[in-house]
Motif scaffolding. Structure first.
Motif, PDB file in Angstrom:
ATOM      1  N   ALA A 250     -11.734  -0.756   1.100  1.00 11.64           N
ATOM      2  CA  ALA A 250     -10.413  -0.163   1.338  1.00 11.64           C
ATOM      3  C   ALA A 250      -9.431  -1.200   1.859  1.00 11.64           C
ATOM      4  O   ALA A 250      -8.243  -1.190   1.491  1.00 11.64           O
ATOM      5  CB  ALA A 250     -10.544   1.000   2.323  1.00 11.64           C
ATOM      6  N   VAL A 251      -9.905  -2.111   2.717  1.00 10.04           N
ATOM      7  CA  VAL A 251      -9.026  -3.153   3.253  1.00 10.04           C
ATOM      8  C   VAL A 251      -8.491  -4.045   2.133  1.00 10.04           C
ATOM      9  O   VAL A 251      -7.287  -4.334   2.050  1.00 10.04           O
ATOM     10  CB  VAL A 251      -9.778  -3.996   4.308  1.00 10.04           C
ATOM     11  CG1 VAL A 251      -8.976  -5.250   4.652  1.00 10.04           C
ATOM     12  CG2 VAL A 251     -10.036  -3.170   5.558  1.00 10.04           C
ATOM     13  N   VAL A 252      -9.376  -4.478   1.241  1.00  8.28           N
ATOM     14  CA  VAL A 252      -8.956  -5.370   0.161  1.00  8.28           C
ATOM     15  C   VAL A 252      -8.024  -4.649  -0.808  1.00  8.28           C
ATOM     16  O   VAL A 252      -7.043  -5.223  -1.291  1.00  8.28           O
ATOM     17  CB  VAL A 252     -10.192  -5.933  -0.572  1.00  8.28           C
ATOM     18  CG1 VAL A 252      -9.767  -6.836  -1.712  1.00  8.28           C
ATOM     19  CG2 VAL A 252     -11.085  -6.693   0.387  1.00  8.28           C
ATOM     20  N   ILE A 253      -8.313  -3.388  -1.095  1.00  9.63           N
ATOM     21  CA  ILE A 253      -7.436  -2.613  -1.977  1.00  9.63           C
ATOM     22  C   ILE A 253      -6.057  -2.470  -1.356  1.00  9.63           C
ATOM     23  O   ILE A 253      -5.025  -2.623  -2.035  1.00  9.63           O
ATOM     24  CB  ILE A 253      -8.056  -1.236  -2.274  1.00  9.63           C
ATOM     25  CG1 ILE A 253      -9.289  -1.382  -3.155  1.00  9.63           C
ATOM     26  CG2 ILE A 253      -7.032  -0.318  -2.940  1.00  9.63           C
ATOM     27  CD1 ILE A 253     -10.033  -0.086  -3.391  1.00  9.63           C
ATOM     28  N   ALA A 254      -6.009  -2.200  -0.057  1.00 10.13           N
ATOM     29  CA  ALA A 254      -4.722  -2.052   0.621  1.00 10.13           C
ATOM     30  C   ALA A 254      -3.937  -3.356   0.619  1.00 10.13           C
ATOM     31  O   ALA A 254      -2.724  -3.368   0.364  1.00 10.13           O
ATOM     32  CB  ALA A 254      -4.950  -1.571   2.051  1.00 10.13           C
ATOM     33  N   VAL A 255      -4.619  -4.472   0.884  1.00 10.86           N
ATOM     34  CA  VAL A 255      -3.942  -5.777   0.876  1.00 10.86           C
ATOM     35  C   VAL A 255      -3.381  -6.076  -0.508  1.00 10.86           C
ATOM     36  O   VAL A 255      -2.236  -6.525  -0.653  1.00 10.86           O
ATOM     37  CB  VAL A 255      -4.918  -6.882   1.325  1.00 10.86           C
ATOM     38  CG1 VAL A 255      -4.318  -8.263   1.066  1.00 10.86           C
ATOM     39  CG2 VAL A 255      -5.267  -6.722   2.793  1.00 10.86           C
ATOM     40  N   THR A 256      -4.179  -5.806  -1.537  1.00 11.27           N
ATOM     41  CA  THR A 256      -3.718  -6.060  -2.901  1.00 11.27           C
ATOM     42  C   THR A 256      -2.520  -5.181  -3.257  1.00 11.27           C
ATOM     43  O   THR A 256      -1.532  -5.666  -3.833  1.00 11.27           O
ATOM     44  CB  THR A 256      -4.863  -5.803  -3.903  1.00 11.27           C
ATOM     45  OG1 THR A 256      -5.987  -6.633  -3.586  1.00 11.27           O
ATOM     46  CG2 THR A 256      -4.417  -6.099  -5.326  1.00 11.27           C
ATOM     47  N   GLY A 257      -2.594  -3.899  -2.897  1.00  4.48           N
ATOM     48  CA  GLY A 257      -1.498  -2.995  -3.214  1.00  4.48           C
ATOM     49  C   GLY A 257      -0.211  -3.352  -2.502  1.00  4.48           C
ATOM     50  O   GLY A 257       0.869  -3.360  -3.117  1.00  4.48           O
TER      51      GLY A 257
END
Length: 460
Positions: A250-257
């Protein structure tokens, strides 16, 4: 009163051919060949036929640095595009030719790189000058629809061929593994250099349409690239060193988004739409099982990309691109455990990947060439989907040897993560349109040298 006549050539002599009538064909060929060469060098820098000649640690270091080299080339591509926009069309052609010439020289020299232990250095040289070629060539062909279509078809198909390549078989090499054994071939690089030289020579007079309207360096695309590329790269490399948990995903997805949204907002108008589409498409593509597949499927990415580009120009609706990326993610999730047992699923997968990627780039025509280059950079930058595949061996790669492994059964987690990325891209696109409502650009139409119509005119 006498009359005098001047003849351009002696009576009875054959007329000299007008080379200008071939300018369009020369530029289209140069755009396609240069883009293919650059895309292959960015995505498939390993030539397994000769990398095994060197020490194992050198090959391991090379594989480990492939994502970083690709990220560096991606940033340099955007910087080059911004610089050449300010310098003009002729400077763009000359820069593209010069970078291709350096790549050819490096390709001739790198055959000795494996025994001498300089594989990583050669890879960085290839990635950086490929980035220069991608950025300069985009500016050179941006205002010419035929050449721009050839450029996009070439760069997108080359990126997909490199990304969808299988590890070479232990005993024999097949056509479908070509990009892993000779990427790009010497004859292709040579043709690209010759075509780009002809393209640069054809720029005898700077077209008023291509002449830069300002000499200031456009900083917005550079800032967007410096924001998104490091954020995506660092997030992916951070994840492969962490436990494989939903919270870390979730952290990586949020950073990417968030990085994609901010980069899209930094670009002028709604140019960021293409960046958001590219983020969704590349993650869905990386989650798709593409190997093993039969040799007859090798031309599919090139043909399917062209079909997708045409469809995007014909029906320019970015939301269709996002919906197709979501559908591809679902397909990848549902077939993850069985895709390696039959060639039907990989063939369907690569066809869908190529059509969707082509459609996304065909459905949106940004107002500036650096915006297109940034979207192309998204395709080569390490993403969360590849990081999920490499978490088990601590590397941002499909396998310890970088290329896709045709025997490993993959989990559905990368595909579900790609679906989440597509959802965040859709939310970001809605925010972008809300922040810039009714953004329209009036462009000249009717000339072969005029920019293609902007889909934004019909979407706003």
């Amino acid at each position: 009163m006498g009359a005098k006549f001047a003849f351009a050539q002696p009576v009875g002599a054959l007329p000299l051919p007008d080379i200008r009538r071939y300018d369009w064909s020369i530029e289209v060929a140069a755009a396609f060949l240069g883009a293919v060469a650059a895309g292959l060098l960015l995505m498939a820098p390993l030539d397994v036929a000769w990398t095994g000649e060197g020490p194992g640690i050198q090959t391991d270091l090379l594989v480990m640095n492939v994502p970083r080299a690709a990220a560096a080339g991606a940033v340099l591509a955007v910087v080059t595009a911004a610089l050449t926009v300010a310098l003009g069309n002729r400077a763009a052609w000359i820069t593209a030719f010069a970078s291709a010439a350096v790549l050819l020289v490096d390709h001739l020299w790198d055959r000795t790189a494996a025994p001498t232990g300089t594989l990583t250095t050669v890879n960085y040289i290839d990635a950086l000058f490929s980035g220069v070629l991608v950025g300069a060539l985009a500016v050179a062909v941006f205002h010419k629809p035929g050449s721009a279509f050839a450029y996009l078809a070439g760069i997108l198909s080359a990126i997909l061929v490199g990304d969808l390549t299988s590890l070479p078989a232990a005993t024999e090499s097949s056509l479908s593994e070509w990009a892993a054994t000779d990427s790009p071939p010497l004859w292709l690089l040579t043709l690209a250099v010759l075509a780009l030289a002809a393209g640069a020579a054809a720029q005898r007079v700077e077209s008023p349409l291509n002449r830069p309207e300002y000499t200031e360096l456009p900083l917005a695309p550079i800032a967007a690239a410096m924001l998104f590329v490091p954020a995506a790269t660092v997030a992916a490399e951070w994840y492969v060193r962490q436990p494989d948990t939903p919270a870390n995903i979730a952290v990586v997805i949020a950073v990417t988004g968030v990085a994609a949204l901010l980069a899209a907002l930094l670009l002028p108008g709604r140019d960021g739409t293409l960046v958001l589409l590219a983020v969704a498409a590349t993650n869905a593509s990386s989650a798709t099982v593409a190997v093993p597949r039969p040799d007859w499927s090798v031309p599919i990415p090139v043909l399917a990309v062209a079909v997708g580009l045409w469809a995007g120009r014909r029906w320019p609706l970015p939301w269709i691109g996002l919906a197709a990326s979501a559908a591809l993610s679902l397909f990848a999730a549902l077939t993850a455990s069985t895709a390696h047992t039959t060639p039907v699923v990989p063939v369907i997968g690569i066809t869908a990947v190529a059509v969707i990627t082509g459609y996304c780039f065909g459905s949106v025509t940004p107002r500036a060439a650096p915006s297109i280059v940034l979207a192309l950079a998204v395709l080569v930058v390490p993403n969360i989907t590849i990081a999920l595949r490499g978490n088990s061996f601590g590397r941002v790669a499909y396998s310890p040897e970088w290329f896709r492994d045709p025997v490993t059964v993959t989990s559905a987690t990368p595909a579900w993560s790609a679906l989440a990325i597509t959802v965040t891209s859709a939310l970001a696109l809605a925010l972008l349109h809300a922040a810039r409502p009714g953004d329209q650009v009036v462009v000249a139409r009717g000339s072969r040298d005029s920019p293609p119509p902007l889909p934004g005119d019909r979407l706003s």
